[in-house]
Design a protein around this motif. Structure first.
Motif, PDB file in Angstrom:
ATOM      1  N   ASP A   1     -17.540   2.587  -4.406  1.00 24.45           N
ATOM      2  CA  ASP A   1     -17.509   3.863  -3.695  1.00 24.45           C
ATOM      3  C   ASP A   1     -16.079   4.316  -3.411  1.00 24.45           C
ATOM      4  O   ASP A   1     -15.835   5.490  -3.159  1.00 24.45           O
TER       5      ASP A   1
ATOM      6  N   CYS B   1     -25.444  17.129  -4.828  1.00 23.87           N
ATOM      7  CA  CYS B   1     -25.450  15.694  -5.138  1.00 23.87           C
ATOM      8  C   CYS B   1     -25.421  14.858  -3.861  1.00 23.87           C
ATOM      9  O   CYS B   1     -26.040  13.786  -3.796  1.00 23.87           O
TER      10      CYS B   1
ATOM     11  N   VAL C   1     -26.863  11.136  -4.483  1.00 26.51           N
ATOM     12  CA  VAL C   1     -26.033  10.712  -5.613  1.00 26.51           C
ATOM     13  C   VAL C   1     -24.620  10.393  -5.137  1.00 26.51           C
ATOM     14  O   VAL C   1     -23.967   9.478  -5.649  1.00 26.51           O
ATOM     15  N   LEU C   2     -24.152  11.151  -4.148  1.00 28.58           N
ATOM     16  CA  LEU C   2     -22.825  10.944  -3.565  1.00 28.58           C
ATOM     17  C   LEU C   2     -22.951  10.562  -2.100  1.00 28.58           C
ATOM     18  O   LEU C   2     -23.862  11.028  -1.404  1.00 28.58           O
TER      19      LEU C   2
ATOM     20  N   GLY D   1     -17.784   9.791  -1.058  1.00 29.55           N
ATOM     21  CA  GLY D   1     -17.754  10.229  -2.441  1.00 29.55           C
ATOM     22  C   GLY D   1     -17.509  11.719  -2.573  1.00 29.55           C
ATOM     23  O   GLY D   1     -16.807  12.160  -3.488  1.00 29.55           O
TER      24      GLY D   1
ATOM     25  N   GLN E   1     -18.009  14.920 -12.864  1.00 30.94           N
ATOM     26  CA  GLN E   1     -18.346  14.135 -14.051  1.00 30.94           C
ATOM     27  C   GLN E   1     -17.535  12.841 -14.094  1.00 30.94           C
ATOM     28  O   GLN E   1     -18.061  11.780 -14.434  1.00 30.94           O
TER      29      GLN E   1
ATOM     30  N   ARG F   1     -16.415  11.292 -11.515  1.00 31.81           N
ATOM     31  CA  ARG F   1     -16.852  10.458 -10.404  1.00 31.81           C
ATOM     32  C   ARG F   1     -18.177   9.752 -10.703  1.00 31.81           C
ATOM     33  O   ARG F   1     -18.340   8.553 -10.431  1.00 31.81           O
ATOM     34  N   THR F   2     -19.135  10.484 -11.259  1.00 28.04           N
ATOM     35  CA  THR F   2     -20.482   9.944 -11.436  1.00 28.04           C
ATOM     36  C   THR F   2     -20.719   9.380 -12.830  1.00 28.04           C
ATOM     37  O   THR F   2     -21.644   8.586 -13.023  1.00 28.04           O
TER      38      THR F   2
END
Length: 541
Positions: free
Chosen positions: A407, A484, A489-490, A494, A524, A526-527
């Motif tokens: 993270d 997100c 997702v985040l 994040g 993009q 980051r994930t």
């Protein structure tokens, strides 16, 4: 009765404390007492100093001798006090005028024959002396260039105690042969850092000139990973590269320091001080002015990564990588405790180590680059056709990098195998290090201008609250990132990191504020989920 005093410096981590070395001679049975919390190596200086004085033509006083190290509450260790102790004794016995010694700081180890040998940590010791108002410093000749980096201090480099006595008494200075056996680069050969199996090249690419012996153009393909390297260098963002062996992860890591800007004068002194304490200054280069590159082996212990050891803690890999790159190749092979110990320095930029001898604060503001294979055999893919690992083994391997650690990593990029066409293509090369480094330099300058009246200089330094309240993206640009966050997702951390990366992408592209495309690319990166944006930044867009 005779009394004299001079000064030396005790190092606690990479910070120095000026110590007054006092010598007192009184009538009585000949004895030598050393007080003031000395450790074993400092206690042994009594025999070294006595032999050095006698072998330098001096007369050892046959009286009751007491040498005090003040302040007595500060733990003191090492052989760097030898020179100061010897001169204080000679001053008390009136071989040297005590008034001459009072305002001089002396740092150096004595050999039994009177030679002055180098010690670690000369630069931070001289910095501490300068901060305390001292203007004259005596050091071993081979470390004089290192000491001379501190402005406003007059440095005298000596080869022997005999030479120093002659200088202080206005006598002809004898010629002494240079002593190569104690050069700092020779000391490095026997260096033992805290823990075991550090396996570090601390100078690595970072110690080279920016003529770029490792050129980014040597990396075949990997456009997404190259973009991540550029964004990381421009904003100081941590990176996680995952992909099969032989795809170029290590090549990219080795070239990351070459696209980072040179260190400022203040940063150079910080880095040089850490390497001086560790005894790992590059030979013939007293000032480290380019980002260091530190690559510990995966068998490294937690102490060798974050610092530690017996007595007063010594710098670990995270401090040796200060202002540079910490590369953890085969990251899942590191112990879980060692990896989780990185969380605190990643957030705070320093390491606090508590020992019975005291608490040590070591700087550790570095750019972390993790590299990992997808599974123990390295051939795992979504289809799993070529992988021999059991599914449970793959899950355990990938779970070794904990969620809280990942993270804190801003950029997560998959590295694909290099194709035959990419490898055999003639005349087709990616951008060179020099071209990318120029874009990174321009982006850093934009960020520095934006943060001119703040304590921060790169986007990764800015706290999330300040980023959200003072530096906004364009209206609506963060909408997808916020969705997100709502979907889980985040995390909140994040989301802040996506905004930081978006500002870096905007700086590389020359935008005043991050737009929707900048945020999409940051999301993009980051994930790792494709979002229909080209994986290029800056002049390539």
């Amino acid at each position: 009765m005779g009394f004299a005093r001079t000064c030396s410096v005790a190092l606690v981590g990479v910070e120095g404390v000026v110590v007054e070395v006092q010598a007192d001679l009184e009538p009585g049975v000949a004895a030598f007492t050393l007080v003031g919390l000395p450790d074993k190596s400092l206690t042994e200086s009594r025999d070294r100093v006595r032999a050095a004085v006698v072998n330098s033509g001096g007369e050892w006083p046959q009286k009751k001798l007491t040498v005090g190290l003040s302040p007595a509450s500060v733990p003191k260790g090492g052989s760097g006090f030898d020179l100061a102790v010897a001169c204080a004794v000679l001053g008390a016995s009136e071989r040297i005028d005590p008034r001459v010694l009072a305002d001089i700081v002396m740092i150096g180890e004595l050999g039994l024959d009177g030679r002055v040998r180098p010690v670690r940590g000369v630069l931070p010791a001289v910095l501490a002396a300068a901060d305390a108002g001292y203007e004259q410093v005596v050091v071993p000749e081979c470390t004089a260039a290192e000491a001379a980096l501190v402005p406003g201090v007059s440095v005298l480099g000596v080869r022997s105690l005999r030479q120093l006595i002659a200088v202080l008494t206005d006598e002809p200075v004898p010629d002494e042969p240079p002593d190569d056996s104690g050069r700092p680069d020779r000391l490095m050969a026997g260096l033992s850092l805290p823990g075991a199996g550090l396996g570090v090249d601390v100078s690595g690419v970072g110690a080279q000139d920016h003529d770029h012996a490792h050129d980014l153009a040597d990396v075949v393909g990997q456009s997404s990973a190259r973009t991540a390297m550029e964004v990381a260098a421009a904003g100081g963002h941590h990176v996680y590269l995952h992909g099969p062996p032989g795809a170029g992860k290590t090549m990219l890591a080795e070239r990351l320091p070459t696209i980072m800007p040179r260190l400022s004068r203040a940063e150079s002194l910080e880095v040089t001080a850490v390497h001086s304490v560790a005894g790992m200054l590059p030979p013939g280069k007293p000032l480290v002015d380019v980002p260091p590159f530190c690559a510990p082996h995966h068998s490294s212990t937690m102490q060798s990564l974050v610092g530690g050891g017996r007595g007063i803690a010594r710098p670990g890999a995270v401090s040796l990588a200060h202002r540079g790159v910490l590369f953890l190749d085969e990251a899942p092979e590191f112990s879980t405790h060692a990896l989780d110990a990185l969380r605190q320095p990643l957030e705070s930029g320093h390491v606090m180590i508590a020992r019975s001898a005291g608490v040590v604060r070591l700087p550790s503001r570095f750019l972390m680059l993790l590299a990992a294979n997808p599974c123990p055999c390295g051939r795992f893919s979504l289809t799993g056709d070529a992988c021999d690992c059991a599914p449970s083994s793959v899950r355990r391997y990938q779970a070794r990098l904990s969620g809280p650690l990942l993270d804190r990593v801003d950029l997560r990029v998959g590295v694909e195998p290099v194709t035959r066409s990419e490898l055999t293509a003639q005349g087709v090369r990616g951008e060179t290090t020099r071209v990318v480094a120029e874009r990174v330099r321009a982006a850093r300058e934009r960020a520095a201008a934006r943060f001119e009246d703040t304590p921060w200089r790169t986007n990764s330094d800015v706290p999330g609250h300040e980023l959200r309240t003072r530096w906004h993206a364009l209206p609506g640009a963060m909408a997808e990132a916020e969705r997100c966050l709502e979907r889980g997702v985040l995390t909140a951390r994040g989301l802040d990191r996506v905004l930081r990366v978006a500002w870096t992408v905007a700086d590389l592209a020359g935008h005043d504020r991050p737009d929707e495309g900048d945020v999409a690319l940051a999301l993009q990166l980051r994930t790792g989920v494709p979002r229909g944006v080209p994986m290029v930044v800056g002049a390539q867009t």
